[in-house]
Write a protein that holds these residues in place. Structure first.
Motif, PDB file in Angstrom:
ATOM      1  N   GLU A   1       1.153   9.185  -5.762  1.00 59.07           N
ATOM      2  CA  GLU A   1       1.326  10.563  -5.135  1.00 59.07           C
ATOM      3  C   GLU A   1       2.114  11.020  -6.305  1.00 59.07           C
ATOM      4  O   GLU A   1       2.190  12.463  -6.568  1.00 59.07           O
ATOM      5  CB  GLU A   1       2.139  10.692  -3.913  1.00 59.07           C
TER       6      GLU A   1
ATOM      7  N   ASP B   1     -10.327   2.797  -4.868  1.00 61.04           N
ATOM      8  CA  ASP B   1     -11.304   4.251  -4.295  1.00 61.04           C
ATOM      9  C   ASP B   1     -10.185   5.385  -4.437  1.00 61.04           C
ATOM     10  O   ASP B   1     -10.860   6.550  -5.096  1.00 61.04           O
ATOM     11  CB  ASP B   1     -11.597   3.941  -2.902  1.00 61.04           C
ATOM     12  N   GLN B   2      -9.107   5.129  -3.966  1.00 56.03           N
ATOM     13  CA  GLN B   2      -8.133   6.487  -4.320  1.00 56.03           C
ATOM     14  C   GLN B   2      -7.988   6.717  -5.903  1.00 56.03           C
ATOM     15  O   GLN B   2      -7.882   7.971  -6.063  1.00 56.03           O
ATOM     16  CB  GLN B   2      -6.668   5.916  -3.641  1.00 56.03           C
TER      17      GLN B   2
ATOM     18  N   ALA C   1      -9.273   0.090  -1.218  1.00 54.12           N
ATOM     19  CA  ALA C   1      -8.844   1.342  -0.868  1.00 54.12           C
ATOM     20  C   ALA C   1      -7.989   2.201  -1.817  1.00 54.12           C
ATOM     21  O   ALA C   1      -8.238   3.111  -2.098  1.00 54.12           O
ATOM     22  CB  ALA C   1      -8.194   1.365   0.433  1.00 54.12           C
ATOM     23  N   LEU C   2      -7.094   1.194  -2.515  1.00 51.22           N
ATOM     24  CA  LEU C   2      -6.301   1.714  -3.585  1.00 51.22           C
ATOM     25  C   LEU C   2      -7.179   1.809  -4.815  1.00 51.22           C
ATOM     26  O   LEU C   2      -6.931   3.191  -5.259  1.00 51.22           O
ATOM     27  CB  LEU C   2      -5.253   0.693  -3.622  1.00 51.22           C
TER      28      LEU C   2
ATOM     29  N   SER D   1       0.292   3.249  -2.888  1.00 53.48           N
ATOM     30  CA  SER D   1      -0.740   4.420  -2.684  1.00 53.48           C
ATOM     31  C   SER D   1       0.083   5.640  -2.338  1.00 53.48           C
ATOM     32  O   SER D   1      -0.484   6.921  -2.786  1.00 53.48           O
ATOM     33  CB  SER D   1      -1.534   4.091  -1.503  1.00 53.48           C
ATOM     34  N   ASP D   2       0.951   5.444  -1.471  1.00 52.84           N
ATOM     35  CA  ASP D   2       1.578   6.706  -0.998  1.00 52.84           C
ATOM     36  C   ASP D   2       2.923   7.284  -1.881  1.00 52.84           C
ATOM     37  O   ASP D   2       3.478   8.488  -1.846  1.00 52.84           O
ATOM     38  CB  ASP D   2       2.481   6.414   0.203  1.00 52.84           C
TER      39      ASP D   2
ATOM     40  N   ARG E   1       0.798  -1.140   0.145  1.00 52.16           N
ATOM     41  CA  ARG E   1      -0.191   0.001   0.031  1.00 52.16           C
ATOM     42  C   ARG E   1       1.064   1.305   0.066  1.00 52.16           C
ATOM     43  O   ARG E   1       0.376   2.176  -0.648  1.00 52.16           O
ATOM     44  CB  ARG E   1      -0.981  -0.056   1.213  1.00 52.16           C
TER      45      ARG E   1
ATOM     46  N   PRO F   1      -0.904  10.798  -9.918  1.00 49.96           N
ATOM     47  CA  PRO F   1      -2.188  10.468  -9.469  1.00 49.96           C
ATOM     48  C   PRO F   1      -3.089   9.792 -10.829  1.00 49.96           C
ATOM     49  O   PRO F   1      -4.122   9.265 -10.447  1.00 49.96           O
ATOM     50  CB  PRO F   1      -2.903  11.824  -9.009  1.00 49.96           C
TER      51      PRO F   1
ATOM     52  N   TYR G   1      -2.934   1.895 -10.154  1.00 45.81           N
ATOM     53  CA  TYR G   1      -3.846   1.631  -9.226  1.00 45.81           C
ATOM     54  C   TYR G   1      -4.468  -0.161  -9.334  1.00 45.81           C
ATOM     55  O   TYR G   1      -4.635  -0.799  -8.297  1.00 45.81           O
ATOM     56  CB  TYR G   1      -5.034   2.415  -9.379  1.00 45.81           C
TER      57      TYR G   1
END
Lengths: 269, 282
Positions: free
Chosen positions: B91, B122-123, B119-120, B86-87, B82, B94, B100
């Motif tokens: 970032e 969704d991001q 969650a990923l 994700s981070d 993650r 995007p 993703y």
């Protein structure tokens, strides 16, 4: 003697002819310095990347080729602008060719502007050829390269700013220091937005004013960076590219005027 | 003679360098665990350091992540998935859609972390609200996890995007039926059928589904009415007409092809050949 040659010195056509002659000479000099060999490196890099990607990645091949292509165009352009730009004026002084040149009816600012236009022409040619290589690779993948053109246009504008700074520093110091300073401007130009964040953290009014001053003084090169947007084909606001060009051209002219002023005041003896 | 010595020296140095590098490589490989990923800076900081080249940095980390997570010899490789996707990658870029979905697949399929994968996705959808593929993938994962209501919600998100193909709307309607809401599913299939932009294949599928759902709704209602009748009268009704006459149903439903449902008064069962119901028999 034709009509143009019969005109008095200092008129517009003559001024243009002098600048053109210096620009042409700078262009030839850069070509003789084998600057265009970079294009070969770029072509090999891009073809190698595109071949390697099929082994290493899951999807995104075209996206990565576009990213690598645009970044390489930008970085190779900046490296050329810095390393050729910083020695442009210094070399003329060191070889003493500048004495011969300025002994002719050539104004000092014409010399600086001619040098700038010559180098920017070389850089633009580099960018164009690198784009053609990138376009060819993308076409092999069945992808249109044309959406990348706005980013390419702003890369040239960015190179204009970097070249102007390289020329300015070349007028006032030696090539090593000039290269360091130009790189410093390039780096801070991509980080200038962080001065706004810093401003929020500074408690004193003087500190905030200083932060503001540097923010407006340094070029904001991130304003010219739309690589991610064109690669993902995101919609760009209608005025974004023209305004970015306007900003970049205005900033370049300001730096060039300062460079001309610095060169006018330079004592060669 | 001196040249020979120089050549020998070069060969010896090369051999020493290569063998020590190999030995070091093995030691480093043993020492290195997934903990090294803990020190991978957040994408926000890398973006600053990239000097405008964030997308290409995202590409490099993406390619590296593929190699890292493909190494099945590492038992602890899923500890920072993650963080990486994700981070760091999200970032830096995007709009990196492949990152993703690939990150989500690693989390869900390899690591068994459904919530992390969702969650990923969704991001990714929050950053790219026009990309139907992200909620679509999330819906599939929920479906595979037997979370039909949640899957239907994701399909609804995907279907609401204008660029989404009709297939997504079909999946949504099917998932709503699986979650148990037959009437809502019927409405959704009807919407697909009524939409003039629906392709001929989807029209055929919608017609078939509408017939099937209609039958399922009728059979469900009839069975419930028969059961109520049995509880009240301690017997099954003689016919569906009796069920209607005494007020357990408001009307006697018929199959989509206009024929009556088969009713067995001894067992109270409603049945009918599936082919006729769905119109498959031609």
């Amino acid at each position: 003697m034709n009509a143009a040659q019969r005109r008095e010195p200092g008129t517009v056509p003559r001024t243009f002819a002098v600048v053109q002659a210096i620009a042409l000479n700078t262009f030839r000099e850069a070509i003789r310095d084998r600057v265009l060999y970079l294009l070969l490196v770029f072509a090999i890099l891009l073809i190698a990347v595109s071949r390697l990607l099929s082994l290493l990645t899951v999807g995104s091949e075209v996206k990565i080729i576009k990213d690598v292509g645009l970044s390489a165009i930008s970085l190779f352009g900046v490296l050329t602008a810095v390393f050729v730009g910083v020695s442009l004026v210094f070399k003329e002084i060191e070889r003493r060719t500048v004495y011969t040149l300025l002994a002719n009816p050539v104004r000092r600012w014409q010399f600086v502007v001619g040098k700038f236009i010559g180098l920017l022409t070389v850089l633009s040619l580099n960018v164009l050829i690198m784009f053609l290589v990138l376009a060819a690779v993308l076409l092999v993948y069945g992808e249109s390269p044309w959406p990348l053109l706005p980013a390419l246009c702003l890369i040239v504008v960015e190179l204009g700013i970097v070249t102007a700074f390289a020329l300015l520093f070349s007028c006032v110091t030696n090539p090593i220091l000039a290269a360091v300073w130009t790189f410093a401007v390039y780096v801070s130009g991509h980080l200038s937005w962080s001065l706004l964040l810093l401003r929020e953290k500074i408690p004193t009014a003087a500190g905030r004013a200083l932060s503001d001053l540097f923010y407006w003084l340094l070029p904001n090169l991130e304003l010219l960076n739309i690589k991610a947007e064109v690669v993902h084909q995101l919609p760009l606001s209608s005025g974004r590219v023209p305004l970015a060009i306007l900003y970049g051209v205005s900033y370049t002219i300001i730096v060039l005027v300062v460079a001309c002023y610095a060169f006018e005041r330079k004592d060669f003896i | 003679m001196r040249r020979v010595w120089v050549v020998l020296l070069l060969i010896a140095c090369t051999a020493t360098a290569v063998s020590s590098a190999r030995g070091l490589g093995r030691i480093v490989e043993v020492d290195r665990g997934a903990d090294e990923l803990l020190y991978l800076p957040n994408g926000k900081f890398l973006k600053v350091a990239s000097l405008g080249q964030a997308p290409v940095l995202a590409d490099l980390i993406y390619i590296w992540a593929i190699q890292f997570y493909s190494d099945y010899a590492r038992d602890d490789r899923f500890r920072y998935v993650r963080h990486v996707f994700s981070d760091v990658i999200a970032e830096l870029d995007p709009h990196y859609i492949d990152a993703y979905w690939l990150g989500a697949m690693i989390l869900i399929v390899e690591d068994g972390d459904l919530e992390g994968g969702l969650a990923l996705l969704d991001q990714g959808f929050a950053a790219n609200p026009d990309k139907w593929i992200l909620p679509y993938l999330a819906a599939w994962e929920c479906w595979l996890a037997d979370q039909h209501e949640r899957a239907a919600e994701y399909f609804e998100l995907a279907a609401a995007i204008p660029q989404a193909p009709t297939g997504v709307r079909r999946m949504r309607a099917a998932m709503v039926a699986r979650s148990g809401d037959l009437e809502a599913s019927l409405r959704l299939w009807q919407e697909i059928l009524d939409d003039p932009g629906t392709d001929p294949t989807s029209v055929k599928i919608a017609e078939r589904k509408i017939r099937g759902l209609t039958v399922r709704i009728h059979q469900r209602d009839l069975r419930a009415a028969i059961e109520r009748f049995r509880i009240d009268n301690s017997r099954y009704p003689e016919s569906l007409a009796e069920l209607h006459r005494v007020g357990y149903i408001r009307f006697i439903p018929r199959r989509p092809d206009g024929t009556d449902y088969d009713y067995d008064p001894t067992s109270g069962q409603i049945s009918g050949p599936r082919g006729r119901i769905l119109g498959d028999s031609g």
